[in-house]
Write an enzyme that holds these catalytic residues in place. Sequence first.
Site, mmCIF file in Angstrom:
data_model
loop_
_atom_site.group_PDB
_atom_site.id
_atom_site.type_symbol
_atom_site.label_atom_id
_atom_site.label_comp_id
_atom_site.label_asym_id
_atom_site.label_seq_id
_atom_site.Cartn_x
_atom_site.Cartn_y
_atom_site.Cartn_z
ATOM 1 C CG ASP A 1 7.698 3.872 -5.887
ATOM 2 O OD1 ASP A 1 8.003 3.617 -4.707
ATOM 3 O OD2 ASP A 1 8.491 3.774 -6.826
ATOM 4 C CD GLU B 1 6.581 -2.236 -5.530
ATOM 5 O OE1 GLU B 1 7.257 -3.136 -4.998
ATOM 6 O OE2 GLU B 1 7.001 -1.072 -5.685
ATOM 7 N NE ARG C 1 -4.576 10.334 23.860
ATOM 8 C CZ ARG C 1 -5.017 9.674 24.940
ATOM 9 N NH1 ARG C 1 -4.208 9.542 25.987
ATOM 10 N NH2 ARG C 1 -6.217 9.160 24.974
ATOM 11 C CG HIS D 1 9.482 6.470 -1.335
ATOM 12 N ND1 HIS D 1 9.150 5.646 -2.390
ATOM 13 C CD2 HIS D 1 9.191 5.774 -0.208
ATOM 14 C CE1 HIS D 1 8.700 4.490 -1.933
ATOM 15 N NE2 HIS D 1 8.712 4.543 -0.602
ATOM 16 C CD GLU E 1 12.005 4.710 6.627
ATOM 17 O OE1 GLU E 1 12.591 4.003 5.791
ATOM 18 O OE2 GLU E 1 12.397 5.842 6.971
ATOM 19 C CB SER E 2 10.302 0.822 1.580
ATOM 20 O OG SER E 2 10.401 1.422 0.350
ATOM 21 N N GLY E 3 7.323 -0.257 2.646
ATOM 22 C CA GLY E 3 6.648 -1.397 3.251
ATOM 23 C C GLY E 3 5.771 -1.060 4.429
ATOM 24 C CB ILE E 4 5.262 1.916 6.516
ATOM 25 C CG1 ILE E 4 4.841 2.042 7.981
ATOM 26 C CG2 ILE E 4 4.697 3.089 5.685
ATOM 27 C CD1 ILE E 4 5.539 3.131 8.747
ATOM 28 N N GLY E 5 2.932 0.599 4.360
ATOM 29 C CA GLY E 5 1.502 0.517 4.037
ATOM 30 C C GLY E 5 0.942 1.694 3.266
ATOM 31 C CE LYS E 6 5.461 5.146 0.977
ATOM 32 N NZ LYS E 6 6.221 4.090 1.664
ATOM 33 C CB SER E 7 1.012 0.958 -2.129
ATOM 34 O OG SER E 7 2.170 1.621 -2.590
#
Length: 308
Positions: A179, A204, A245, A140, A156-162
Amino acid sequence: MAEELKVTKIIEKMELKILTPDIDIEDKIVTVPEINRPALQMAGFFDHFDSDRVQIIGRVEAAYMETLEKLTRKERYEQLLSYNIPCIIFCHDENPDEQMIQAARKYQIPLLQTAKTTSSFEAEIIRWMKVMLAPMISIHGVLVDVYGEGVLITGESGIGKSEAALELIKRGHRLVTDDVVEIRKVSDETLIGTAPEITRYFIELRGIGIIDVKTLFGVESVKETQAIDMVIHLEDWDKDKEYDRFGLEEEFTEILGNKVVCHNLPVRPGRNLAVIVESAAVNWRQKKMGYNAARELYNRVQNNIGRK
């Protein structure tokens, strides 16, 4: 894990002409990404014969068979084709004689043809088969070509990859897949990422739905395959966690036994992920060219301390 490749797909990819259309090729498969030129077999030597490979016949093999007596030639064809070989491909637009066609029909071995020279065709088909038959996993994530560097974005899903990928595309970079990333190990140093055919060039976006990147941004915004050079893992910002850092020491993640440099990137409102990914890609390219900004700063600090 990829284990087999259909001969029909080889015909399609290599644009081969089928010389025996009456032979059923649907069940013919290749399991090894190598080829064999059956010169020794044409001469009657079948010890250590790699019969599971695609067989390539060039001008030399074709010319040699013409020098044999008709009966001997028939025996060699019979012996060669009695093995369960995937197919025989004739280069230089060479044509099999009637004896070989009859033997091919008898043993149901497809005969194919290409106009390409033997050497160039061998190099092309081996390179392609090594990719297609390489060990493969699906993960994924999002794969983007950033300044020529293959950046695999995970998290994780919804974290902002797309969303990060979409911003990178708008900045002139190219999407490989969103995806689901199919990763193939083509060597101990190289991992190649591609998209599943069903989702190729689609992204998506939550709240909007599916968008077609190729249609919206043009063909220059997408790419079919890309070597994976680095991984950027997005994670929620944790104020209690200590983040690197300076970057003096590289962190790696393992994919199919290959080590790939990996950066854990904390995400919180206000951070421009696309710019950070761009900077990471350029910085990694600099390191591969021999320049390490973190090491340069460290050396300057040490030299400054030494002068005091």
